[in-house]
Design a protein around this motif. Sequence first.
Motif, mmCIF file in Angstrom:
data_model
loop_
_atom_site.group_PDB
_atom_site.id
_atom_site.type_symbol
_atom_site.label_atom_id
_atom_site.label_comp_id
_atom_site.label_asym_id
_atom_site.label_seq_id
_atom_site.Cartn_x
_atom_site.Cartn_y
_atom_site.Cartn_z
ATOM 1 N N GLU A 133 1.099 -1.162 0.248
ATOM 2 C CA GLU A 133 0.020 0.264 -0.363
ATOM 3 C C GLU A 133 0.980 1.166 0.244
ATOM 4 N N PRO A 134 1.646 1.224 -0.987
ATOM 5 C CA PRO A 134 2.723 2.191 -1.220
ATOM 6 C C PRO A 134 2.591 4.087 -1.386
ATOM 7 N N THR A 135 0.485 3.851 -1.815
ATOM 8 C CA THR A 135 0.156 5.501 -1.679
ATOM 9 C C THR A 135 -0.552 5.553 -0.979
ATOM 10 N N THR A 136 -0.826 5.011 0.360
ATOM 11 C CA THR A 136 -2.217 4.939 1.483
ATOM 12 C C THR A 136 -2.264 6.602 1.718
ATOM 13 N N GLY A 137 -3.068 7.474 2.059
ATOM 14 C CA GLY A 137 -3.218 8.786 2.344
ATOM 15 C C GLY A 137 -2.908 9.871 1.596
ATOM 16 N N LEU A 138 -1.793 9.327 0.916
ATOM 17 C CA LEU A 138 -1.482 10.671 -0.556
ATOM 18 C C LEU A 138 -2.744 11.374 -1.611
ATOM 19 N N ASP A 139 -2.210 12.418 -1.577
ATOM 20 C CA ASP A 139 -3.311 13.190 -2.712
ATOM 21 C C ASP A 139 -3.314 12.158 -3.781
ATOM 22 N N PRO A 140 -3.840 13.005 -4.587
ATOM 23 C CA PRO A 140 -4.046 12.256 -6.051
ATOM 24 C C PRO A 140 -2.622 12.934 -7.477
ATOM 25 N N ARG A 141 -1.635 14.009 -7.477
ATOM 26 C CA ARG A 141 -0.792 14.232 -7.650
ATOM 27 C C ARG A 141 0.778 13.114 -7.388
ATOM 28 N N SER A 142 0.426 13.581 -5.667
ATOM 29 C CA SER A 142 1.763 12.901 -5.558
ATOM 30 C C SER A 142 1.087 10.747 -5.490
ATOM 31 N N ARG A 143 -0.363 10.732 -5.793
ATOM 32 C CA ARG A 143 0.100 9.233 -6.168
ATOM 33 C C ARG A 143 0.985 9.198 -7.902
ATOM 34 N N ASN A 144 0.230 9.817 -8.443
ATOM 35 C CA ASN A 144 0.544 9.410 -9.835
ATOM 36 C C ASN A 144 2.159 9.754 -9.610
ATOM 37 N N GLN A 145 2.579 10.638 -8.839
ATOM 38 C CA GLN A 145 4.247 10.740 -8.909
ATOM 39 C C GLN A 145 4.935 9.196 -8.446
ATOM 40 N N VAL A 146 4.263 8.682 -7.910
ATOM 41 C CA VAL A 146 4.919 7.566 -7.418
ATOM 42 C C VAL A 146 4.249 6.260 -8.088
ATOM 43 N N TRP A 147 2.934 6.295 -8.604
ATOM 44 C CA TRP A 147 3.174 5.080 -9.850
ATOM 45 C C TRP A 147 4.333 6.169 -10.790
ATOM 46 N N ASP A 148 4.595 6.999 -11.191
ATOM 47 C CA ASP A 148 5.974 6.691 -11.946
ATOM 48 C C ASP A 148 7.056 5.961 -11.901
#
Length: 329
Positions: A162-177
């Motif tokens: 669960e690496p993006t738990t609690g992140l906003d959509p922009r931060s989530r997209n950065q992790v996805w990249d």
Amino acid sequence: MTTFEVVAEGLGKRYGPTRALDKLDLAVPGGTVHGLLGPNGAGKTTAVRVLATLLRLDAGRASVAGFDVARQPDEVRARIGLTGQYAAVDEILSGRQNLELFGRLCGLGARAARRRAGDLLERFGLDEAASRSAGSYSGGMRRRLDLAASLIRTPRVLFLDEPTTGLDPRSRNQVWDVVRALAADGTTVLLTTQYLEEADRLADRISVIDTGRLVAEGTPDELKSMTGGDRIELVVRDAADLARAGGILTRICGADAEADPEIRRLNAPVADRVAGLVDVVRALDEAGIAVEDIGLRSATLDEAFLHLTGDRADEAGQPVGAGREADPA
């Protein structure tokens, strides 16, 4: 030939009378992102902990990067990275100091640790904030720093719980990249997530588990097709027409229409998408039923998930998605 970097056969793990894993099988090809989905308490985090050698399995066998997790744990640990649900960084130290510390703990010399830290800070877009304390970082920056720390030794296999738990959509997209780039470079990623969209966007294949067992596996599109493929969806203008419109949709599609009276919406699976849509539009017009919207849509991964695991409820009475697994302790 396909090389499988993560293999599990008949994994079993108990916590007292509770079976967290029950004959779980898993095979993850090298250089891919593999999603692990399941309801709360399904066994996702337990599976990751067993594969990462943090828990001993009670039954079955597993290998990671070609080494047995029970008999060769040190060899496994030397070839993996692990990022948990919360960023494990020291908020007092700077970003650079955090990575240098992790480098020294991994056995790198001072010079090699500084060089590796610099490379990772640049790769994760943190070089300009390298001298700031990690406590001043945003949630997305802390998560990227945590990911960078797990890559100090360039792991063959990376476990992301669960690496993006609690992140906003922009931060989530950065992790996805970042995850996409890792897989493109050859790292094998096993990902658990509470966001079905995340699995849909990132995973090459997905394993769905429930009560510790594998219930389905396939590409995101293959899992979606298990719910019946395409659907006709419409919104009637007048709620009084909902029942009549539902009858028309059921008759033409050959399957019971699902209704959401609150928003006046109906949908039903359809085999011949174009002919079915034309027939429904014609029948609604002949019946004098006005619609605000009508169209075809594909099944979502959310629908596939509920179809495979059942629309169970958590203790609060809310539908359970691929949410965070309760700590077995």
